[in-house]
Design an enzyme around this catalytic site. Structure first.
Site, mmCIF file in Angstrom:
data_model
loop_
_atom_site.group_PDB
_atom_site.id
_atom_site.type_symbol
_atom_site.label_atom_id
_atom_site.label_comp_id
_atom_site.label_asym_id
_atom_site.label_seq_id
_atom_site.Cartn_x
_atom_site.Cartn_y
_atom_site.Cartn_z
ATOM 1 N N GLN A 17 8.326 -8.606 -8.179
ATOM 2 C CA GLN A 17 7.065 -9.321 -7.980
ATOM 3 C C GLN A 17 6.083 -8.428 -7.214
ATOM 4 O O GLN A 17 6.202 -8.246 -5.997
ATOM 5 C CB GLN A 17 7.290 -10.620 -7.192
ATOM 6 C CG GLN A 17 6.017 -11.440 -7.069
ATOM 7 C CD GLN A 17 6.209 -12.748 -6.331
ATOM 8 O OE1 GLN A 17 6.712 -12.768 -5.209
ATOM 9 N NE2 GLN A 17 5.797 -13.847 -6.934
ATOM 10 N N HIS B 197 1.994 -11.585 -8.605
ATOM 11 C CA HIS B 197 2.019 -12.814 -7.804
ATOM 12 C C HIS B 197 0.600 -13.362 -7.706
ATOM 13 O O HIS B 197 -0.129 -13.099 -6.752
ATOM 14 C CB HIS B 197 2.597 -12.528 -6.422
ATOM 15 C CG HIS B 197 2.945 -13.779 -5.661
ATOM 16 N ND1 HIS B 197 2.687 -15.038 -6.153
ATOM 17 C CD2 HIS B 197 3.546 -13.958 -4.458
ATOM 18 C CE1 HIS B 197 3.100 -15.938 -5.275
ATOM 19 N NE2 HIS B 197 3.622 -15.307 -4.251
ATOM 20 N N ALA C 147 -0.086 -16.604 -7.643
ATOM 21 C CA ALA C 147 0.070 -18.019 -7.273
ATOM 22 C C ALA C 147 0.022 -18.165 -5.751
ATOM 23 O O ALA C 147 -0.028 -17.177 -5.014
ATOM 24 C CB ALA C 147 1.414 -18.537 -7.794
ATOM 25 N N TYR D 178 -2.064 -16.192 -2.361
ATOM 26 C CA TYR D 178 -2.184 -14.770 -2.003
ATOM 27 C C TYR D 178 -3.414 -14.165 -2.692
ATOM 28 O O TYR D 178 -4.224 -14.895 -3.263
ATOM 29 C CB TYR D 178 -0.860 -14.053 -2.304
ATOM 30 C CG TYR D 178 0.251 -14.646 -1.446
ATOM 31 C CD1 TYR D 178 0.313 -14.371 -0.084
ATOM 32 C CD2 TYR D 178 1.160 -15.558 -1.966
ATOM 33 C CE1 TYR D 178 1.276 -14.954 0.725
ATOM 34 C CE2 TYR D 178 2.126 -16.157 -1.156
ATOM 35 C CZ TYR D 178 2.179 -15.847 0.193
ATOM 36 O OH TYR D 178 3.112 -16.444 1.003
#
Ligand SMILES: Cc1cc2nc3c(=O)[nH]c(=O)nc-3n(C[C@H](O)[C@H](O)[C@H](O)COP(=O)(O)O)c2cc1C
Ligand code: SF4
Length: 436
Positions: A101, A167, A169, A172
């Site tokens: 990720q 990432h 979601a 962040y």
């Protein structure tokens, strides 16, 4: 009829042996500077041994500036490649795939960076939980960050890993651009949805240019922001319809899968869905409380019983009743709109719920975090015919609030014969020892 859980899943560039993936879970196992050690290898390998088809790694910062806290292994320079190669090799020994990720915290940090007092973000508005300051990124800073993501993907590929996940979601940096509740820019990276998605789409294009079309690339996205879940003064943020549109653009841009989550910050009442254990939080929160302009507010909020109870009640109300498969309705809408497989996270730990989700085409596979922390051999239990573990995860979120200060593991004492047994289980991640 064959069991849906154990059907292989073929993505464009990658095949996974079953439909249960270990979802991302961050723990501070690594060294201060971002280099890794044996504890991380032990941690990841236990899930591969337990039967999951693939592991989607924890938050791996593409730059030191992008970390949430120190002691997360990074992918910010070529020297990191041998460590990640060792992680991948150990996981592969159990016929399990490893997807890294690639991440950047932006303003959403748990401890302000010593090196970088001011975070980079889409906005000048302080990070809302602690009140950490941030600056709205300039074009040069955006370009630098796009390049850092592409370099991270190249390093993951050179390390022999099976793919990368962006990432995008849970609040962040990508969410800070995507969300209408957070992004208040007036340039080409703010305003209409297409412009809020521009930073993410530029990163996808840069990764494709760097690693080619044949390396697995997926994106984790918050289908619904619910940015006002705990604060009525906040704007609600992105709707499901807007996220469906972003996923269509991602599909057209050449991503290989979408991983569906929710919430424009982390943790959020809907992610990870469960309780908010304030009694546990006050044991681990000092480190967070002492920094940021909201220290007094948070001290009052979390130290006194009446305000603790009010906070917990608000949390439960915003979460709703559903825990297992909380994001399935959103996953179904996204799956119907894109041509690539869809993964869904959120509360899964019953074989029948997972089978139904796949059978009814809500998603192609599920990703699991806490129920695997509680029972790393969950998939083997399913294979042996057990529908739900004998000692299931209780969704108490004690693992979550401990993770900032203590080793990651299950902290629900009621699941163990004794406190000593719980501590022994948590500490087992340090065997073999990180330093020899
Ligand atoms: C301790 C902890 C750490 C987490 N770290 C990450 C992370 O690094 N990246 C991420 O995308 N999600 C992270 N999550 C969210 C999980 O990946 C998952 O999406 C969420 O917990 C819901 O799944 P579950 O109900 O199976 O736990 C974390 C969750 C927990 C509990
Ligand atoms: S502490 Fe244990 S039981 Fe509680 S949510 Fe985490 S893994 Fe589940």
């Amino acid at each position: 009829m064959s069991d849906e859980i154990f059907q292989p899943l073929a993505f464009r560039n990658l095949t996974v042996k079953n439909r249960v993936f270990r979802s991302n879970v961050s723990g501070r196992f690594d060294n201060y500077d971002g280099s890794g050690n044996q504890a991380r290898i032990n941690w990841e390998t236990q899930f591969a041994r337990g039967g999951v088809g693939a592991i989607v790694s924890s938050f791996v910062p593409v730059t030191i500036r992008g970390r949430i806290v120190p002691n997360y292994a990074t992918i910010d320079r070529d020297e990191r490649i041998p460590f990640w190669r060792a992680v991948g090799r150990s996981v592969h020994e159990h016929d399990c795939r490893f997807i890294m990720q690639l991440s950047h915290a932006g303003r959403q940090r748990d401890i302000p960076g010593i090196e970088f007092a001011q975070a980079w973000s889409s906005t000048e508005r302080d990070e809302p939980l602690h009140g950490f300051p941030c600056v709205a990124m300039t074009q040069a800073q955006i370009t630098e960050t796009v390049t850092a993501f592409a370099a991270g993907a190249r390093r993951a590929r050179e390390a022999g890993l099976d793919g990368v996940e962006l990432h995008a979601a849970n609040g962040y940096l990508f969410t800070q651009f995507l969300s209408s509740g957070i992004n208040d820019r007036t340039d080409d990276y703010g305003g209409p949805l297409r412009q809020r998605a521009r930073f993410l789409l530029e990163v996808v294009a840069a990764i494709r240019a760097e690693v080619g079309a044949d390396f697995h690339l997926q994106v984790k996205i918050s289908a619904e922001d619910h940015n006002d879940a705990l604060d009525d003064d906040e704007k609600p943020g992105n709707t499901l319809d807007e996220s469906v549109q972003v996923c269509r653009w991602l599909d057209e841009a050449g991503v290989d899968a979408i991983h569906v989550s929710s919430g424009s910050y982390f943790p959020h009442p809907r992610n990870p869905p469960g309780d908010f254990p304030v009694d546990e939080l006050v044991k681990t929160y000092d480190q967070l409380l002492s920094s940021g302009s909201h220290a007094l507010r948070n001290y009052l909020l979390f130290r006194f019983e009446p305000t603790q109870r009010l906070f917990e009640q608000r949390w439960e109300r915003a979460r709703g009743d559903r825990i297992e498969g909380i994001n399935l309705p959103a996953a179904r809408a996204i799956r119907a709109a894109v041509g690539v497989p869809v993964l869904c996270t959120g509360g899964f730990q019953s074989a029948e719920v997972i089978r139904e989700a796949i059978r009814q085409q809500f998603c192609d596979a599920v990703t699991i975090a806490r129920p695997l922390i509680a029972n790393p051999d969950l998939v083997q239990q399913f294979a042996a015919g057990r529908g739900r573990p004998a000692v299931p995860c209780t969704y108490c979120n004690r693992c979550l609030v401990n993770a900032v200060e203590n080793p990651l593991g299950c902290y629900d004492e009621s699941r163990f014969a004794s406190r000593e047994a719980m501590v022994a289980q948590i500490m087992s991640v340090f065997s073999p020892a990180p330093f020899v």
